[in-house]
Design a protein around this motif. Structure first.
Motif, short mmCIF file in Angstrom:
data_model
loop_
_atom_site.label_atom_id
_atom_site.label_comp_id
_atom_site.label_asym_id
_atom_site.label_seq_id
_atom_site.Cartn_x
_atom_site.Cartn_y
_atom_site.Cartn_z
N ARG A 287 15.29 8.56 -1.23
CA ARG A 287 14.19 7.59 -1.33
C ARG A 287 13.07 8.00 -0.38
O ARG A 287 13.27 8.11 0.83
N TYR A 288 11.88 8.23 -0.94
CA TYR A 288 10.70 8.63 -0.18
C TYR A 288 9.71 7.48 -0.15
O TYR A 288 9.40 6.90 -1.20
N VAL A 289 9.19 7.17 1.04
CA VAL A 289 8.16 6.14 1.19
C VAL A 289 6.98 6.76 1.93
O VAL A 289 7.09 7.12 3.11
N LEU A 290 5.85 6.89 1.22
CA LEU A 290 4.64 7.48 1.80
C LEU A 290 3.64 6.38 2.09
O LEU A 290 3.23 5.64 1.19
N MET B 254 3.88 10.90 8.46
CA MET B 254 5.31 10.60 8.52
C MET B 254 5.75 9.81 7.29
O MET B 254 5.16 8.79 6.95
N LEU B 255 6.80 10.31 6.62
CA LEU B 255 7.38 9.60 5.48
C LEU B 255 8.70 8.97 5.91
O LEU B 255 9.45 9.55 6.69
N ASP B 256 8.98 7.79 5.36
CA ASP B 256 10.33 7.26 5.45
C ASP B 256 11.17 7.98 4.39
O ASP B 256 10.72 8.20 3.26
N PHE B 257 12.38 8.33 4.75
CA PHE B 257 13.26 9.06 3.85
C PHE B 257 14.68 8.59 4.08
O PHE B 257 15.11 8.42 5.22
N SER B 258 15.42 8.34 3.00
CA SER B 258 16.80 7.90 3.14
C SER B 258 17.67 8.60 2.11
O SER B 258 17.21 8.97 1.03
N ILE B 259 18.93 8.79 2.50
CA ILE B 259 19.95 9.32 1.59
C ILE B 259 21.06 8.29 1.53
O ILE B 259 21.60 7.89 2.56
N ARG B 260 21.41 7.87 0.32
CA ARG B 260 22.50 6.91 0.20
C ARG B 260 23.24 7.13 -1.11
O ARG B 260 22.70 7.73 -2.06
N THR B 261 24.47 6.66 -1.15
CA THR B 261 25.26 6.69 -2.38
C THR B 261 25.63 5.27 -2.77
O THR B 261 25.68 4.36 -1.92
N GLN B 262 25.91 5.10 -4.05
CA GLN B 262 26.38 3.80 -4.55
C GLN B 262 27.45 4.05 -5.62
O GLN B 262 27.22 4.79 -6.59
N GLY B 263 28.62 3.46 -5.41
CA GLY B 263 29.69 3.51 -6.41
C GLY B 263 30.31 4.88 -6.62
O GLY B 263 30.88 5.13 -7.68
N GLU C 230 0.81 -1.21 0.00
CA GLU C 230 0.00 0.00 0.00
C GLU C 230 0.85 1.26 0.00
O GLU C 230 0.32 2.37 -0.09
N ASN C 231 2.16 1.13 0.13
CA ASN C 231 3.05 2.28 0.22
C ASN C 231 3.45 2.78 -1.16
O ASN C 231 3.67 1.99 -2.09
N THR C 232 3.55 4.10 -1.27
CA THR C 232 4.05 4.73 -2.49
C THR C 232 5.53 5.02 -2.31
O THR C 232 5.92 5.68 -1.33
N VAL C 233 6.35 4.56 -3.25
CA VAL C 233 7.80 4.72 -3.14
C VAL C 233 8.29 5.56 -4.31
O VAL C 233 7.99 5.27 -5.48
#
Length: 632
Positions: free
Chosen positions: A191-194, A200-209, A172-175
């Motif tokens: 990354r936003y997860v509503l 309250m939203l889940d929110f993350s900051i990440r890097t790759q490579g 049911e979550n919007t990503v």
């Protein structure tokens, strides 16, 4: 010759002349003031929408492709180095992605990758029925940026770069994943997860490579800025409760002050809240920010003109790399400052509510909020305030009884104290000694009247914090008040009075009249009870002056305050007057008090160790004084 005095007719005449002059001046300047307000609003909007990049923040600012056709792809690639890959993507252009649930409508911009619009669906601005929803973010009043350095010493800002949106569903979550790419498998991601029915939203900051592209020795600089919109009827009142609040060092919380420009630095910060009066934007992090530099700037210099924004908030935090990569799990909260909602998250967010510290906060959290919440769940909010007030005053009535009983006892023994004052007027030490003996024999304590008053202070202060903070009162009407969380204007003045405003609120007037009669009734008894002391100011005269000053101060101070609070004090003073009349006429009668005192005098009094010690000290002091007089 008889001295001429100003009579009431002369005073009225002067008053009418002054009002006429003020009205004429107002009419002459009204048009200019209106133009000034419009120009000020336009300037404020221009300032917030004209977002410029400081020269020392970036090597080359990448402009929006819609307005910068002269910037070629080659020039962008030259400026961005490895991140030039992102400007070659089809999505590397202006645009927004909208995500929403039953409570929130959010828009995330491709440029910068951050939320550029946050609307609360179920709440309206100013007056109920305006159909203008509460907007925490809109019209470029926010900035969210990561500043970092590349291996070849280029300084880049994510606010200037284009992210690629990837929208999906997880149950049911919007990503929404926003990626700033330096290659097919090299990117910085927001990354936003509503979730459904959640502020309250889940929110993350990440890097790759990116370890071979970005300088991972230096942390990324996270910058968050917000100019808070006005959302309530009174900009002055709303601004008073608009502030920056933060949590640090494992559960401690603090806030920046209400000054024109406040700044603070804290370590191990776990959330930062840009709080408006009834709504707030909060950034929470699972991994504490090592440090955070926070600033709060007051934007309301003139409440007649500065009516678009209240405060400008800024926060700067470093994001540390681990193992050459960045990974922070966070949350965004965009929603009401409602104690029940904030407390349910179990993240210490209830501290955002200004409920008072220590015992004041405990009274609000564990007594007033549950009690009033229960009442207002099945009866109208205004009626609930009246019943709530009755319950509070009834619970406090034993303290009122003790206070009045003490006054009555002091009034009965006043003639005896006057006799002691006259008998020992040349010997203050002896007079004090005999007065204390009289108090002891009669079973009277001069402090007994003060202690009940002191015991009421925590309740008074807790209520003073409760009503302006209780979210459920917002836009709830009662009688002529259309909003119990704001002032109850019954008349608009054609001019502005400093500290008072340009409107007339009725509940503060009623509360001031009630407190006048209450003080008139109690001050007379107090002045009769307390005999004047030699060398001390006559408290009866001071109290008589306060009878008139206190209601006027309350009238001015509460004119812009929540009408629910003024309603409480009006009903509270009426009830207190009634309780005092019942106590005076039916419970504590003067002849009964006199009989009790005479009975106490007849009983043998056993002094406590403290009383004995005090008496011995006074006797020693008296003997030393006599010895000094004999030497002379």
């Amino acid at each position: 010759m008889e001295e001429k005095k100003l009579d009431i007719k002369t005073l009225i005449g002067f008053g009418l002349i002054m009002l006429l002059l003020i009205w004429m001046i107002y009419n002459q300047t009204a048009e200019q003031d209106a133009k000034a307000r419009e120009e000020e609003k336009k300037e404020q909007i221009d300032k917030i929408t004209d977002k410029t990049v400081p020269e020392n923040n970036t090597a080359t600012a990448v402009k929006d492709s819609a307005v910068a056709d002269s910037v070629t792809t080659a020039e962008m690639k030259s400026a961005l180095g490895a991140f030039a890959y992102s400007v070659s993507l089809p999505s590397a252009k202006g645009g927004v992605t909208e995500i929403e649930n039953e409570l929130l409508d959010l828009k995330v911009s491709n440029k910068g990758g951050y939320i550029t619009a946050a609307t609360l669906k179920n709440f309206e601005q100013f007056h109920k029925g305006s159909n203008q929803r509460v907007e925490l973010i809109n019209n470029n009043n926010v900035d969210f940026n990561l500043q970092f350095q590349t291996k070849d010493n280029r300084i880049l800002n994510t606010r200037d770069l284009y992210f690629e949106p990837q929208l999906s569903k997880e149950g049911e979550n919007t990503v929404l994943a926003m990626r700033l790419k330096a290659g097919p498998q090299q990117f910085l991601e927001y990354r936003y997860v509503l979730k459904p029915k959640d502020y309250m939203l889940d929110f993350s900051i990440r890097t790759q490579g990116l370890s071979n592209i970005v300088n991972t020795v230096k942390p990324m600089g996270l910058e968050w800025q917000l100019k808070s919109f006005r959302n309530e009827k009174s900009v002055t009142y709303e601004n008073r409760y608009t502030e920056l609040i933060y949590e640090y060092e494992e559960g401690k919380d603090d806030y920046l002050g209400q000054g024109s420009n406040e700044a603070e630095k804290a370590d191990e910060v776990t959330y930062i809240a840009f709080k408006q009066h009834f709504f707030t934007s909060v950034l929470l992090t699972d991994t504490p920010f090592k440090t955070a530099e926070m600033v709060s700037e007051n934007l309301v210099k003139d409440e007649k003109v500065d009516t678009l924004f209240t405060k400008n908030f800024k926060a700067n935090m470093p994001l540390e790399f681990k193992g050459g990569e960045l990974s922070y799990n966070m949350n965004w909260y965009y929603g009401p400052c409602d104690y029940k909602i904030l407390n349910n998250y179990d993240r210490n967010l209830d501290e955002i509510m200004p409920l008072g510290w220590g015992i004041f906060g405990w009274i609000n959290r564990f007594i007033f909020i549950p009690a009033y919440g229960l009442l207002s769940s099945f009866i109208p909010y205004g009626i609930a305030i009246i019943i709530f007030t009755i319950l509070v005053r009834l619970l406090m009535s034993p303290i009122t009884y003790k206070s009045y009983l003490s006054q009555a006892k002091m009034k009965v023994i006043r003639p005896e104290i006057a006799e002691l004052n006259e008998k020992y007027k040349k010997d203050p030490m002896k007079k004090q000694q005999e007065t204390m003996k009289l108090y002891s024999k009669a079973g009277v304590s001069p402090m007994a009247g003060c202690l009940p008053a002191l015991m009421q202070i925590p309740v008074f202060y807790a209520l003073f914090q409760f009503f302006p903070s209780y979210f459920d009162l917002r836009q709830k009407s009662f009688l002529w008040a259309d909003d119990l969380s704001s002032y109850d204007s019954i008349a608009h003045l054609p001019f502005y009075i400093p500290f008072y405003g340009n409107h007339v609120s009725l509940f503060p007037i009623l509360a001031s009249v009630a407190i006048f009669f209450y003080m008139k009734m109690t001050t007379g008894d107090q002045s009769m009870a307390q005999p004047p002391q030699e060398g001390m100011p006559d408290m009866s005269k001071i109290m008589k002056i306060m009878i008139y000053i206190s209601p006027v101060m309350m009238l001015i101070f509460f004119n812009n305050y929540a009408s629910g609070l003024s309603l409480y004090y009006f009903i509270s003073n009426l009830i207190t007057i009634g309780i005092m009349l019942v106590i005076k006429n039916y419970i504590v009668k003067e002849e009964k008090v006199h009989a009790i005192i005479q009975e106490n005098k007849a009983k043998p009094k056993k002094q406590s160790k403290f009383q004995k010690r005090m008496q011995e000290m006074m006797e020693q002091a008296q003997e030393q004084q006599k010895a000094r007089q004999n030497k002379k």
